[in-house]
Design a protein around this motif. Sequence first.
Motif, PDB file in Angstrom:
ATOM      1  N   ILE A  31      37.491 -41.557 -23.422  1.00 49.66           N
ATOM      2  CA  ILE A  31      37.142 -40.627 -23.266  1.00 49.66           C
ATOM      3  C   ILE A  31      35.771 -39.773 -24.700  1.00 49.66           C
ATOM      4  N   ILE A  32      34.513 -40.009 -23.672  1.00 50.28           N
ATOM      5  CA  ILE A  32      33.867 -39.416 -25.579  1.00 50.28           C
ATOM      6  C   ILE A  32      33.073 -38.493 -24.323  1.00 50.28           C
ATOM      7  N   LYS A  33      32.847 -37.401 -25.835  1.00 49.13           N
ATOM      8  CA  LYS A  33      32.388 -36.199 -25.950  1.00 49.13           C
ATOM      9  C   LYS A  33      31.528 -36.480 -26.683  1.00 49.13           C
ATOM     10  N   ALA A  34      30.176 -35.368 -26.667  1.00 52.75           N
ATOM     11  CA  ALA A  34      29.309 -34.618 -27.444  1.00 52.75           C
ATOM     12  C   ALA A  34      30.006 -33.166 -27.628  1.00 52.75           C
ATOM     13  N   ASP A  35      29.834 -32.569 -29.313  1.00 49.32           N
ATOM     14  CA  ASP A  35      29.785 -31.576 -29.830  1.00 49.32           C
ATOM     15  C   ASP A  35      27.985 -31.127 -30.336  1.00 49.32           C
ATOM     16  N   LEU A  36      28.304 -29.800 -29.577  1.00 51.67           N
ATOM     17  CA  LEU A  36      26.942 -29.299 -29.537  1.00 51.67           C
ATOM     18  C   LEU A  36      27.037 -27.527 -30.220  1.00 51.67           C
ATOM     19  N   THR A  37      28.124 -27.964 -30.932  1.00 50.83           N
ATOM     20  CA  THR A  37      28.564 -26.360 -31.041  1.00 50.83           C
ATOM     21  C   THR A  37      26.708 -25.925 -32.248  1.00 50.83           C
ATOM     22  N   LYS A  38      26.884 -27.246 -33.116  1.00 45.80           N
ATOM     23  CA  LYS A  38      25.649 -26.669 -34.015  1.00 45.80           C
ATOM     24  C   LYS A  38      24.059 -26.541 -33.718  1.00 45.80           C
ATOM     25  N   TYR A  39      24.216 -26.325 -32.189  1.00 43.49           N
ATOM     26  CA  TYR A  39      22.553 -25.647 -31.170  1.00 43.49           C
ATOM     27  C   TYR A  39      23.240 -24.172 -31.038  1.00 43.49           C
ATOM     28  N   GLU A  40      24.343 -24.063 -31.305  1.00 46.04           N
ATOM     29  CA  GLU A  40      24.722 -22.424 -30.522  1.00 46.04           C
ATOM     30  C   GLU A  40      24.580 -21.933 -32.158  1.00 46.04           C
ATOM     31  N   ILE A  41      25.084 -22.250 -33.305  1.00 45.56           N
ATOM     32  CA  ILE A  41      25.542 -21.717 -34.391  1.00 45.56           C
ATOM     33  C   ILE A  41      24.112 -21.341 -35.002  1.00 45.56           C
ATOM     34  N   GLU A  42      23.475 -23.012 -35.445  1.00 45.37           N
ATOM     35  CA  GLU A  42      21.973 -22.951 -36.383  1.00 45.37           C
ATOM     36  C   GLU A  42      20.668 -23.145 -34.961  1.00 45.37           C
ATOM     37  N   LYS A  43      19.551 -22.062 -35.402  1.00 44.48           N
ATOM     38  CA  LYS A  43      19.106 -22.056 -34.476  1.00 44.48           C
ATOM     39  C   LYS A  43      17.758 -22.639 -35.157  1.00 44.48           C
ATOM     40  N   THR A  44      17.871 -23.996 -35.139  1.00 45.19           N
ATOM     41  CA  THR A  44      16.436 -25.089 -35.936  1.00 45.19           C
ATOM     42  C   THR A  44      15.699 -26.105 -34.402  1.00 45.19           C
ATOM     43  N   HIS A  45      14.659 -26.509 -34.812  1.00 40.13           N
ATOM     44  CA  HIS A  45      13.926 -26.744 -34.255  1.00 40.13           C
ATOM     45  C   HIS A  45      13.913 -25.982 -32.274  1.00 40.13           C
ATOM     46  N   GLN A  46      13.909 -26.856 -31.474  1.00 41.03           N
ATOM     47  CA  GLN A  46      13.485 -26.461 -30.277  1.00 41.03           C
ATOM     48  C   GLN A  46      15.190 -26.278 -29.821  1.00 41.03           C
ATOM     49  N   GLY A  47      17.228 -26.206 -30.947  1.00 42.90           N
ATOM     50  CA  GLY A  47      17.567 -26.060 -29.934  1.00 42.90           C
ATOM     51  C   GLY A  47      17.920 -27.637 -29.134  1.00 42.90           C
ATOM     52  N   TYR A  48      18.825 -28.607 -28.485  1.00 40.40           N
ATOM     53  CA  TYR A  48      19.278 -29.296 -27.707  1.00 40.40           C
ATOM     54  C   TYR A  48      17.887 -29.379 -26.880  1.00 40.40           C
ATOM     55  N   GLU A  49      17.737 -30.391 -26.230  1.00 40.63           N
ATOM     56  CA  GLU A  49      16.746 -30.583 -25.776  1.00 40.63           C
ATOM     57  C   GLU A  49      16.643 -31.722 -24.697  1.00 40.63           C
ATOM     58  N   LEU A  50      17.712 -32.784 -24.682  1.00 40.85           N
ATOM     59  CA  LEU A  50      17.931 -33.653 -23.946  1.00 40.85           C
ATOM     60  C   LEU A  50      17.911 -33.474 -22.895  1.00 40.85           C
ATOM     61  N   GLU A  51      18.224 -32.242 -21.965  1.00 39.70           N
ATOM     62  CA  GLU A  51      18.694 -31.827 -20.783  1.00 39.70           C
ATOM     63  C   GLU A  51      17.561 -31.445 -20.427  1.00 39.70           C
ATOM     64  N   ASN A  52      16.725 -30.443 -20.787  1.00 38.34           N
ATOM     65  CA  ASN A  52      15.463 -29.961 -19.990  1.00 38.34           C
ATOM     66  C   ASN A  52      14.282 -31.030 -20.303  1.00 38.34           C
ATOM     67  N   ILE A  53      14.226 -32.370 -21.312  1.00 40.51           N
ATOM     68  CA  ILE A  53      13.762 -32.970 -21.368  1.00 40.51           C
ATOM     69  C   ILE A  53      14.132 -33.765 -20.349  1.00 40.51           C
ATOM     70  N   PHE A  54      14.623 -34.431 -21.329  1.00 40.50           N
ATOM     71  CA  PHE A  54      15.039 -35.823 -19.749  1.00 40.50           C
ATOM     72  C   PHE A  54      16.767 -35.312 -18.830  1.00 40.50           C
ATOM     73  N   GLY A  55      16.460 -34.429 -18.286  1.00 48.16           N
ATOM     74  CA  GLY A  55      17.649 -34.492 -17.631  1.00 48.16           C
ATOM     75  C   GLY A  55      19.216 -34.889 -17.881  1.00 48.16           C
ATOM     76  N   ILE A  56      19.124 -35.451 -19.321  1.00 47.58           N
ATOM     77  CA  ILE A  56      20.437 -35.768 -19.875  1.00 47.58           C
ATOM     78  C   ILE A  56      21.357 -34.751 -19.859  1.00 47.58           C
ATOM     79  N   LYS A  57      22.950 -34.701 -18.894  1.00 53.15           N
ATOM     80  CA  LYS A  57      23.687 -33.600 -19.153  1.00 53.15           C
ATOM     81  C   LYS A  57      24.836 -34.448 -19.845  1.00 53.15           C
ATOM     82  N   LEU A  58      25.332 -34.469 -20.752  1.00 55.90           N
ATOM     83  CA  LEU A  58      26.591 -34.498 -21.491  1.00 55.90           C
ATOM     84  C   LEU A  58      28.005 -34.276 -21.263  1.00 55.90           C
ATOM     85  N   CYS A  59      28.812 -34.711 -21.275  1.00 54.28           N
ATOM     86  CA  CYS A  59      30.238 -33.924 -21.164  1.00 54.28           C
ATOM     87  C   CYS A  59      30.274 -33.171 -22.347  1.00 54.28           C
ATOM     88  N   ARG A  60      30.643 -32.370 -22.580  1.00 52.34           N
ATOM     89  CA  ARG A  60      30.719 -31.428 -24.140  1.00 52.34           C
ATOM     90  C   ARG A  60      32.385 -31.137 -24.446  1.00 52.34           C
TER      91      ARG A  60
END
Length: 295
Positions: A31-60
Amino acid sequence: MFIIGFQGGLGNQMFQYAFFRAMKYYHPNSIIKADLTKYEIEKTHQGYELENIFGIKLCRANHKEVMKYSSYVLPWKYFPILYKIKREILGTKCKMKKDSHLIDDYKIAFNDTYFQLNDKSDYYLDGYWQDERYFYCVRKKIMDEFSFNKNIYLKNKELINQLALENSIGVHIRRGDYVNTGFDITRIDYYKKAIEFISNKTKKPIFYFFSDDVGYVKKKFDFISNKKIITGNTGVNSYIDMFLMSKCRHNIIANSSFSYWGAYLNKNINKIVVAPRYFSTEIKRPLACQDWVIL
């Protein structure tokens, strides 16, 4: 379970996703999952972008899984006491390092031991993975998945056609958060050498400049007559510059992961890519593929 930590801007996220894909290749039964919590804590750059730009949905990974396997103490409403301890006693990271939390040494270009980890164990993998050897095994899949929305093609159709007709050279200049840091090393001398090199290799080159500091480009590169400066792609639309760089025939990149992917996604089989010799004052290696020109 393997949890891949995601952090940084778009270019770094693309490296981390490429590594995520490679881990699935080498550990198909895990089982391989992604930790995206840093984008909820730190509002840096444009946040997590892969889903909006490439349509990539990760198992979080959920918050409890991140807490269990990483050395971080996250500021969630579910853990108010732990967060208070973190702030008042431990600082931003726990001082006690968990065996399951593996941090990649970014000074080393490549370490294949991550692909040999025990599938029956649990790990939190923390790093940037900025080397093609981490994901070459899934290169075709990565190239397919990092496909930009068709609407971008339509909105930039005229410019894309122009880039294809000319000997277009995409030149990326990263300023912004690099200025006065250890990453502020790609001086004008590097670009002069790169421009001279690629001018000797191509006929009638047209240099297309992409930068987060247009004023700097206009001032420092006034000696180049055959140039065009691309403007208007800022904020949440910054990724369009990466897309347009990938449509140039050749590339001169900065010491930037954003730059890297603009050149990497360039599908011209005869492309010339010029990259700086060092990534930063601390990281004495280039951010480049083996067949790129290092200056």
